[in-house]
Design an enzyme around this catalytic site. Structure first.
Site, PDB file in Angstrom:
ATOM      1  N   ARG A 122     -28.205 -17.468  -3.731  1.00  0.00           N
ATOM      2  CA  ARG A 122     -27.417 -16.212  -3.613  1.00  0.00           C
ATOM      3  C   ARG A 122     -27.722 -15.434  -2.333  1.00  0.00           C
ATOM      4  NH1 ARG A 122     -28.172 -15.450  -9.398  1.00  0.00           N
ATOM      5  NH2 ARG A 122     -26.337 -16.331 -10.386  1.00  0.00           N
ATOM      6  N   LYS A 144     -19.193 -12.971   9.789  1.00  0.00           N
ATOM      7  CA  LYS A 144     -18.258 -13.911   9.143  1.00  0.00           C
ATOM      8  C   LYS A 144     -18.863 -15.307   9.182  1.00  0.00           C
ATOM      9  CE  LYS A 144     -13.516 -12.244   9.585  1.00  0.00           C
ATOM     10  NZ  LYS A 144     -12.211 -12.480  10.231  1.00  0.00           N
ATOM     11  N   GLU A 186     -11.730 -16.667  23.885  1.00  0.00           N
ATOM     12  CA  GLU A 186     -12.168 -15.492  23.098  1.00  0.00           C
ATOM     13  C   GLU A 186     -12.554 -14.336  24.034  1.00  0.00           C
ATOM     14  OE1 GLU A 186     -11.868 -15.212  19.849  1.00  0.00           O
ATOM     15  OE2 GLU A 186     -12.216 -17.147  18.876  1.00  0.00           O
ATOM     16  N   LYS A 226     -17.148  -6.246  19.891  1.00  0.00           N
ATOM     17  CA  LYS A 226     -17.138  -6.778  18.516  1.00  0.00           C
ATOM     18  C   LYS A 226     -18.033  -5.929  17.610  1.00  0.00           C
ATOM     19  CE  LYS A 226     -17.009 -10.700  15.606  1.00  0.00           C
ATOM     20  NZ  LYS A 226     -16.833 -12.130  15.448  1.00  0.00           N
ATOM     21  N   GLU A 236     -12.976  -6.207   7.142  1.00  0.00           N
ATOM     22  CA  GLU A 236     -11.617  -6.503   7.618  1.00  0.00           C
ATOM     23  C   GLU A 236     -10.532  -5.880   6.733  1.00  0.00           C
ATOM     24  OE1 GLU A 236      -9.733 -10.395   9.840  1.00  0.00           O
ATOM     25  OE2 GLU A 236     -10.836 -10.721   8.008  1.00  0.00           O
ATOM     26  N   ARG A 240     -10.754  -4.353  11.947  1.00  0.00           N
ATOM     27  CA  ARG A 240     -11.284  -5.689  12.268  1.00  0.00           C
ATOM     28  C   ARG A 240     -10.169  -6.729  12.428  1.00  0.00           C
ATOM     29  NH1 ARG A 240     -16.859  -8.638  10.241  1.00  0.00           N
ATOM     30  NH2 ARG A 240     -16.592 -10.430  11.608  1.00  0.00           N
ATOM     31  N   ASN A 244      -8.418 -10.818  15.208  1.00  0.00           N
ATOM     32  CA  ASN A 244      -7.632 -12.001  14.872  1.00  0.00           C
ATOM     33  C   ASN A 244      -6.442 -12.199  15.811  1.00  0.00           C
ATOM     34  OD1 ASN A 244      -7.162 -14.052  12.439  1.00  0.00           O
ATOM     35  ND2 ASN A 244      -8.995 -12.820  12.135  1.00  0.00           N
ATOM     36  N   HIS A 247      -4.883 -15.586  16.317  1.00  0.00           N
ATOM     37  CA  HIS A 247      -5.465 -16.525  15.359  1.00  0.00           C
ATOM     38  C   HIS A 247      -4.498 -16.984  14.265  1.00  0.00           C
ATOM     39  CE1 HIS A 247      -9.125 -15.470  17.390  1.00  0.00           C
ATOM     40  NE2 HIS A 247      -9.849 -16.270  16.640  1.00  0.00           N
ATOM     41  N   HIS A 251      -4.698 -20.755  14.063  1.00  0.00           N
ATOM     42  CA  HIS A 251      -5.236 -21.506  12.914  1.00  0.00           C
ATOM     43  C   HIS A 251      -4.250 -22.565  12.421  1.00  0.00           C
ATOM     44  CE1 HIS A 251      -8.533 -18.449  11.529  1.00  0.00           C
ATOM     45  NE2 HIS A 251      -8.836 -19.082  12.639  1.00  0.00           N
ATOM     46  N   HIS A 264     -10.674 -24.565  19.060  1.00  0.00           N
ATOM     47  CA  HIS A 264     -10.350 -23.236  18.531  1.00  0.00           C
ATOM     48  C   HIS A 264      -9.802 -22.341  19.651  1.00  0.00           C
ATOM     49  CE1 HIS A 264     -10.550 -19.704  16.008  1.00  0.00           C
ATOM     50  NE2 HIS A 264     -11.288 -19.086  16.919  1.00  0.00           N
TER      51      HIS A 264
HETATM   52  O1  LIG Z   1     -15.005 -11.889  13.428  1.00  0.00           O
HETATM   53  C1  LIG Z   1     -13.800 -11.745  13.188  1.00  0.00           C
HETATM   54  O2  LIG Z   1     -13.379 -10.922  12.364  1.00  0.00           O
HETATM   55  C2  LIG Z   1     -12.806 -12.585  13.866  1.00  0.00           C
HETATM   56  O3  LIG Z   1     -11.651 -12.592  13.468  1.00  0.00           O
HETATM   57  C3  LIG Z   1     -13.246 -13.416  15.024  1.00  0.00           C
HETATM   58  C4  LIG Z   1     -12.436 -14.676  15.228  1.00  0.00           C
HETATM   59  O4  LIG Z   1     -12.469 -14.973  16.609  1.00  0.00           O
HETATM   60  C5  LIG Z   1     -13.025 -15.882  14.513  1.00  0.00           C
HETATM   61  O5  LIG Z   1     -12.338 -17.045  14.901  1.00  0.00           O
HETATM   62  C6  LIG Z   1     -13.047 -15.791  13.017  1.00  0.00           C
HETATM   63  O6  LIG Z   1     -13.802 -16.831  12.475  1.00  0.00           O
HETATM   64  C7  LIG Z   1     -11.682 -15.887  12.386  1.00  0.00           C
HETATM   65  O7  LIG Z   1     -11.822 -15.446  11.095  1.00  0.00           O
HETATM   66  P1  LIG Z   1     -10.778 -15.716   9.956  1.00  0.00           P
HETATM   67  O8  LIG Z   1     -11.098 -14.683   8.952  1.00  0.00           O
HETATM   68  O9  LIG Z   1      -9.421 -15.556  10.526  1.00  0.00           O
HETATM   69  O10 LIG Z   1     -11.014 -17.100   9.483  1.00  0.00           O
HETATM   70 ZN   LIG Z   2     -11.775 -16.994  16.981  1.00  0.00          ZN
END
Ligand SMILES: O=C(O)C(=O)C[C@@H](O)[C@H](O)[C@H](O)COP(=O)(O)O
Ligand SMILES: [Zn+2]
Length: 355
Positions: A122, A144, A186, A226, A236, A240, A244, A247, A251, A264
């Protein structure tokens, strides 16, 4: 040397230390390492070859017993099977809650090792020692951690803030060019969403050597942006989401090509270009924003064109995005370079991003 402190509302505060050569001085960080009876270093085969011996020696000298787990390099390792293998190794080493995991590597090692730290027993302590540019400017900071499923990227994960992030820009000396380019996507993202001066500075480099010369400062700037975002919105719920930028499309591109064709950073570069093309057309972004983004991405050797992907497949991948809440998706758009905003769109509009 630069040190930033990250303190979120719900967790401990931790330092982000950026210092050339610090990997050779870890033994002096007794206050950090002597808290632990054992430290397990998780790294990949490529990083292990160059740096594992030195880091093991340094950490051991600082106090704890040191164990190492070496995983295959590449995104394919961010999976449930590899996670289970790491858990088994941790059990074999009799790792308890008073011990820590140290991730030595790029984004894959940090995300996967961090996920193991967040979930094993945990949760145990995590120290991030990022070795790639992408991990140094982005993924090692902010907590994250996660792994991929066949359906998409980072679909299982946690917010698990590290106890320290130790960044040595000298790790980048042995980084292959394509990993530097990956990380630059990035870095450019941070200019786009939060710092026009950073963007302009990045536009201005005529020689790679000059960029490398300023790297410590550039890493510190990205980490500071950041850190500020994460401190405001750790989980998020709002601000936050700007991290993204690029992204949502990125993704899908990464996942569609099974993490093999685009890194990436490359996928995010395509995402930043494509989303901005749409938001200029919709009057959200200023006209020259798209041109500036295309210019900078091309300067750094990053792709900007959306590859051909059948829309039914795109839809399948897109709809597993974590940023969907019911039928709405939050995306980051730029008003102009350095100023981001969050836009809520519906499923049909989300599909339009890929046409
Ligand atoms: O830290 C964050 O918040 C980010 O979104 C940073 C991104 O550059 C990073 O690729 C992150 O892993 C993306 O997160 P996700 O929640 O979209 O999977
Ligand atoms: Zn990223």
């Amino acid at each position: 040397m630069k040190e930033l402190i990250c303190k979120t509302e719900n967790t401990h505060q931790y330092p982000i230390i950026i210092e050339k050569g610090i990997k050779g001085r870890l033994s002096q960080m007794k206050a950090l390492f002597s808290q632990y009876h054992k430290v397990v270093i998780i790294t990949d085969k490529n990083v292990a070859k160059e740096y594992l011996g030195e880091v093991e020696r340094q950490v051991r000298q600082a106090g704890p017993k040191v164990y190492s787990i070496v995983i295959p390099p590449g995104e394919a390792s961010k999976c449930l099977t590899q996670t289970a293998e790491i858990y088994n190794e941790l059990i074999k080493c009799n790792i308890t809650r008073s011990d820590a995991i140290l991730t030595l590597g790029g984004g894959v090692v940090g995300d996967l090792g961090g996920f193991c730290a967040a979930t094993y027993l945990r949760g145990i302590d995590l120290i991030q020692v990022p070795t790639s540019l992408l991990a140094q400017v982005d993924s090692s900071v902010g907590g994250k951690v996660g792994i991929d499923l066949d359906y998409g990227k980072n679909l299982v994960g946690a917010f698990h803030q590290p106890r320290a992030v130790i960044i040595d820009p000298l790790f980048l000396e042995t980084l292959e060019d394509h990993y530097m380019i990956d990380g630059m996507a990035e870095v450019i993202k941070y200019g786009c969403i939060s710092s026009a001066p950073l963007f302009v500075k990045l536009m201005g480099y005529a020689y790679y050597e000059d960029l490398v010369e300023d790297m410590e400062e550039i890493i510190a700037k990205c980490c500071q942006i950041k850190r500020d975002v994460v401190q405001t919105d750790e989980h998020e719920q709002g601000l936050r989401r700007i991290l993204n930028f690029g992204h949502t499309i990125g993704h899908v591109v990464e996942t569609y090509f099974k993490f093999k064709k685009y890194s990436h950073g490359e996928a995010v570069a395509i995402g930043m270009a494509q989303i901005t093309k749409k938001t200029v057309a919709e009057g959200i972004s200023q006209k020259d924003t798209y041109d500036n983004i295309i210019e900078i991405l091309e300067n750094y050797g990053l792709p900007t064109e959306l590859p051909k992907m059948p829309l039914d497949k795109v839809q399948e991948i897109l709809f597993t995005d974590k940023k969907f809440e019911n039928d709405s998706l939050y995306i980051c758009a730029l008003e102009k370079i350095g100023k981001a905003q969050i836009v809520k769109i519906q499923k049909p509009q989300a599909i339009e991003l890929f046409r």
